[in-house]
Design a protein around this motif. Sequence first.
Motif, short mmCIF file in Angstrom:
data_model
loop_
_atom_site.label_atom_id
_atom_site.label_comp_id
_atom_site.label_asym_id
_atom_site.label_seq_id
_atom_site.Cartn_x
_atom_site.Cartn_y
_atom_site.Cartn_z
N UNK A 16 13.32 4.58 -3.84
CA UNK A 16 13.77 3.54 -2.90
C UNK A 16 12.78 2.53 -2.87
N UNK A 17 11.35 2.84 -3.40
CA UNK A 17 10.53 1.67 -3.58
C UNK A 17 10.12 1.12 -4.83
N UNK A 51 5.06 -9.40 -4.05
CA UNK A 51 5.87 -8.53 -5.27
C UNK A 51 6.96 -7.75 -4.42
N UNK A 52 6.72 -7.39 -3.08
CA UNK A 52 7.82 -6.58 -2.74
C UNK A 52 8.91 -7.46 -1.80
N UNK A 53 8.83 -8.46 -1.99
CA UNK A 53 9.82 -9.44 -1.39
C UNK A 53 10.66 -10.15 -2.37
N UNK A 94 2.58 8.79 -4.29
CA UNK A 94 2.51 10.01 -5.12
C UNK A 94 1.15 10.82 -4.53
N UNK A 95 0.26 10.20 -3.86
CA UNK A 95 -0.84 10.80 -3.55
C UNK A 95 -0.58 11.24 -2.15
N UNK A 138 0.86 -1.18 0.08
CA UNK A 138 0.08 -0.10 0.08
C UNK A 138 0.94 1.27 -0.10
N UNK A 139 1.99 1.09 0.75
CA UNK A 139 2.76 2.66 0.83
C UNK A 139 3.34 2.80 -0.41
#
Lengths: 214, 248
Positions: free
Chosen positions: A209-210, B100-102, A144-145, A138-139
């Motif tokens: 970073x994400x 997907x984030x791992x 952007x928002x 979710x982060x």
Amino acid sequence: MFTYTLTLLPSMMKGLLTTLGVFFITLILSIPLGIIVSLGRLSKFKLLSKMVEFYIWVMRGTPLMLQIVFIFFGLPIVGITFDRFTAVIIAFVLNYAAYFGEIFRGGIESIDRGQYEAAKVLGLTPYKTFRRIILPQVFKMVIPSVGNEVITLVKDTSLTYIVGIGELLRAGRIASNRDVSLIPLALVGIIYLFLTAIVTGVFNKVEERYSYYE
Amino acid sequence: MILEVEGLNKSIGGKRILKDISFQMEQGDCLAIIGPSGAGKTTLLRCINNLEKCDSGTIKIDGSYLCKDNNGKSLYASSREMAAIRRKIGLVFQNYNLFPHMSVLENIIEAPIHVLGIPAKEAKDRALELLKLMGLEDKANYYPFQLSGGQKQRVAIARAWALNPKILCLDEPTSALDPELRGEVASIIEGLVEKEMNILIITHDMAFAQRVANKIIFMEDGQIKEAASKEEFFNSYQNSRIKRFVSL
Ligand SMILES: Nc1ncnc2c1ncn2[C@@H]1O[C@H](COP(=O)(O)OP(=O)(O)OP(=O)(O)O)[C@@H](O)[C@H]1O
Ligand SMILES: [Mg+2]
């Protein structure tokens, strides 16, 4: 003119500190609260969800300025009194938590159901599923928002002017009146531009970073 | 019996999806469920993995009741019992559902660490071992989006396997793969069977079923139409509907 500008700096910096205080305290409190608001809004308990929906509706449907005035000037009429700073923080946090709550809700709702099912099949508890699987995704999605909202917050801090806190805008206004000069107000504008540029830069970094996954 | 399903019924939105399903798996079985699209295969697998609640019937996994029929209504285990039953069974989704984030490694060690409470170091070593068996030892630090379908499939298998379930369920593990990769997945599943993992597999792929399974169930229209050992099943298609399906 340069030396005149320099003489303004001490009072400006003092104003800036107050502005930053409102900014950071609001941010630090309203983002976690926003997560809670989004969960309340998405709750299976209809009553809770409806109450949160009503709160969001009020917060987003009325001006922040009115909310500040209501809390600082209005509530004392019924015997509830806060000092200026506290009143401002309450108004800002309640207002921004509603906006952040809606942003997080959108993010949470857009996560594929398969992610919850995979977590369930692996035996993760609902809390760990949310904390370790859902929230990080979710982060990334809401960066952007949230960034836009935080830039709005930088500028909204000037609304505290109304209760007479010595923040940036007030510092500029006082100097401008006293010296009959436009320079203090221009300087205030420049400082806001700096602040929003910094926020934009920070959010670009966070986004980078994400970006290690898609 | 490692898995017993008895009189399972399930309706969704007033439509009967599963009709009186009964079958069993013994220790050492690799059971393939085949059947046309819409037969209810995925729904059955979801019921067994408690992603879907059945209306009536009994599901017993390695001696524990996931749900038990009581006068035509399924009563489910309490949430504490459920956690224990959960560990006996693993599921590989048709679309993998990797996180997907791992990274690949993080995907595999997530549950061993945060569900079983295994120390991180130990979980990591074991995960690397599994990745090696899957031929993915060089992909440990990749993210799912950097992997091909076949590689994701194997990571999903490793992730489920890392919890050492009694039964590993796979939903159409070969449907998204080209023929060459199908062979690879088949070898991996054969390897699992050799390691005495019990496998429950849904597939459209006859050649694949014929290669890995020892028992076959044919499902159609929410019902089991045929259940037999592989040899019986492929040698005698009395049922012309199955014959048509098998020769597809
Ligand atoms: N959530 C749902 N809501 C309504 N109908 C559903 C739902 N899930 C499944 N169905 C219906 O149940 C029937 C069986 O679906 P299921 O996915 O179990 O079939 P399947 O045998 O796995 O098919 P396929 O081989 O195409 O994967 C289908 O008719 C489907 O439309
Ligand atoms: Mg299916």
